[in-house]
Motif scaffolding. Structure first.
Motif, PDB file in Angstrom:
ATOM      1  N   ALA A   1      43.420  68.128  10.690  1.00  0.00           N
ATOM      2  CA  ALA A   1      43.406  66.710  11.123  1.00  0.00           C
ATOM      3  C   ALA A   1      44.955  65.999  11.432  1.00  0.00           C
ATOM      4  N   ARG A   2      45.079  65.480  12.275  1.00  0.00           N
ATOM      5  CA  ARG A   2      46.528  64.336  12.348  1.00  0.00           C
ATOM      6  C   ARG A   2      46.440  63.541  11.292  1.00  0.00           C
ATOM      7  N   PRO A   3      47.632  63.290  10.748  1.00  0.00           N
ATOM      8  CA  PRO A   3      47.655  61.944   9.834  1.00  0.00           C
ATOM      9  C   PRO A   3      47.256  61.021  10.366  1.00  0.00           C
ATOM     10  N   MET A   4      46.530  60.313   9.744  1.00  0.00           N
ATOM     11  CA  MET A   4      45.948  58.782  10.187  1.00  0.00           C
ATOM     12  C   MET A   4      47.166  57.793  10.487  1.00  0.00           C
ATOM     13  N   GLY A   5      48.112  57.844   9.246  1.00  0.00           N
ATOM     14  CA  GLY A   5      49.279  56.952   9.040  1.00  0.00           C
ATOM     15  C   GLY A   5      49.973  56.602  10.548  1.00  0.00           C
ATOM     16  N   MET A   6      50.290  57.704  11.210  1.00  0.00           N
ATOM     17  CA  MET A   6      51.029  57.808  12.552  1.00  0.00           C
ATOM     18  C   MET A   6      50.246  57.223  13.442  1.00  0.00           C
ATOM     19  N   VAL A   7      48.790  57.495  13.421  1.00  0.00           N
ATOM     20  CA  VAL A   7      47.997  57.005  14.566  1.00  0.00           C
ATOM     21  C   VAL A   7      47.773  55.371  14.357  1.00  0.00           C
ATOM     22  N   LEU A   8      47.865  54.884  13.154  1.00  0.00           N
ATOM     23  CA  LEU A   8      47.682  53.555  13.014  1.00  0.00           C
ATOM     24  C   LEU A   8      48.783  52.898  13.493  1.00  0.00           C
ATOM     25  N   VAL A   9      50.064  53.495  12.938  1.00  0.00           N
ATOM     26  CA  VAL A   9      51.257  52.884  13.300  1.00  0.00           C
ATOM     27  C   VAL A   9      51.504  52.820  14.595  1.00  0.00           C
ATOM     28  N   GLY A  10      51.009  53.614  15.745  1.00  0.00           N
ATOM     29  CA  GLY A  10      51.088  53.872  16.877  1.00  0.00           C
ATOM     30  C   GLY A  10      50.160  52.606  17.583  1.00  0.00           C
ATOM     31  N   PHE A  11      49.111  52.631  16.864  1.00  0.00           N
ATOM     32  CA  PHE A  11      48.164  51.537  17.183  1.00  0.00           C
ATOM     33  C   PHE A  11      48.841  50.059  17.114  1.00  0.00           C
ATOM     34  N   PHE A  12      49.290  49.796  15.920  1.00  0.00           N
ATOM     35  CA  PHE A  12      49.840  48.415  15.768  1.00  0.00           C
ATOM     36  C   PHE A  12      50.995  48.185  16.292  1.00  0.00           C
ATOM     37  N   LEU A  13      51.747  49.272  16.645  1.00  0.00           N
ATOM     38  CA  LEU A  13      53.130  49.058  17.677  1.00  0.00           C
ATOM     39  C   LEU A  13      52.573  48.807  19.127  1.00  0.00           C
ATOM     40  N   ARG A  14      51.642  49.453  19.495  1.00  0.00           N
ATOM     41  CA  ARG A  14      51.158  48.982  20.811  1.00  0.00           C
ATOM     42  C   ARG A  14      50.593  47.621  20.734  1.00  0.00           C
ATOM     43  N   LEU A  15      49.960  47.220  19.886  1.00  0.00           N
ATOM     44  CA  LEU A  15      49.423  45.734  19.748  1.00  0.00           C
ATOM     45  C   LEU A  15      50.517  44.756  19.642  1.00  0.00           C
ATOM     46  N   GLY A  16      51.533  44.932  19.252  1.00  0.00           N
ATOM     47  CA  GLY A  16      52.534  44.047  18.956  1.00  0.00           C
ATOM     48  C   GLY A  16      53.448  44.108  20.281  1.00  0.00           C
ATOM     49  N   LEU A  17      53.555  45.294  20.980  1.00  0.00           N
ATOM     50  CA  LEU A  17      54.056  45.270  22.198  1.00  0.00           C
ATOM     51  C   LEU A  17      53.347  44.727  23.322  1.00  0.00           C
ATOM     52  N   THR A  18      51.922  44.669  23.117  1.00  0.00           N
ATOM     53  CA  THR A  18      51.086  43.997  24.122  1.00  0.00           C
ATOM     54  C   THR A  18      51.480  42.288  23.864  1.00  0.00           C
ATOM     55  N   VAL A  19      51.336  41.968  22.828  1.00  0.00           N
ATOM     56  CA  VAL A  19      51.635  40.381  22.618  1.00  0.00           C
ATOM     57  C   VAL A  19      53.105  40.208  23.466  1.00  0.00           C
TER      58      VAL A  19
END
Length: 136
Positions: A77-95
């Motif tokens: 399985a992929r490390p969840m940390g990197m997926v979550l970091v990408g998720f929150f970075l995209r959220l910040g970029l969206t704002v």
């Protein structure tokens, strides 16, 4: 009629990918119409909203794929940390993208809202098609 138990990770991935394709097609058709009717600023706001919506769908696909890999336990399985970091970075970029586009462009806010809603529309259409295919 297919049984719901046979719904696979690949079926989920294909549904989201078809929704992304539908989102792109609707955006390509709607943007010139908005440009003609409301001006280029509104067309750009629609494209920005659709891009945010599409990136949200894609990020959701990545997040759910990582969660399903962890739940299945098979394979690495992929490390969840990197997926979550990408998720929150995209959220910040969206704002930031929403703020900048609303400040810089004097187009219709409804075009931006419409672009954001296109992701929900595309996913709903694909979900209904999937439901029809599985119940008939």
């Amino acid at each position: 009629m297919r049984a719901l138990e046979s719904f696979s990770d690949e079926d989920f991935r294909q549904t989201v990918m078809r929704a992304l394709r539908l989102l792109a097609v609707v955006t390509v058709v709607a943007a010139p119409l908005l440009w003609w009717k409301l001006g280029w600023q509104s067309a750009v706001l629609l494209v920005v909203g659709a891009a945010i919506s599409g990136s949200g769908l894609f990020e959701w696909l990545r997040l759910m794929t990582a969660v399903m890999e962890r739940m299945d336990g098979g394979g690495k399985a992929r490390p969840m940390g990197m997926v979550l970091v990408g998720f929150f970075l995209r959220l910040g970029l969206t704002v930031v993208l929403l703020y900048v586009s609303l400040k810089a462009l004097n187009g219709s806010v409804y075009a931006l809202a419409g672009g954001l809603a296109l992701g929900v529309f595309a996913l709903t259409v694909e979900g209904l098609k999937l439901l029809k295919a599985w119940t008939v």
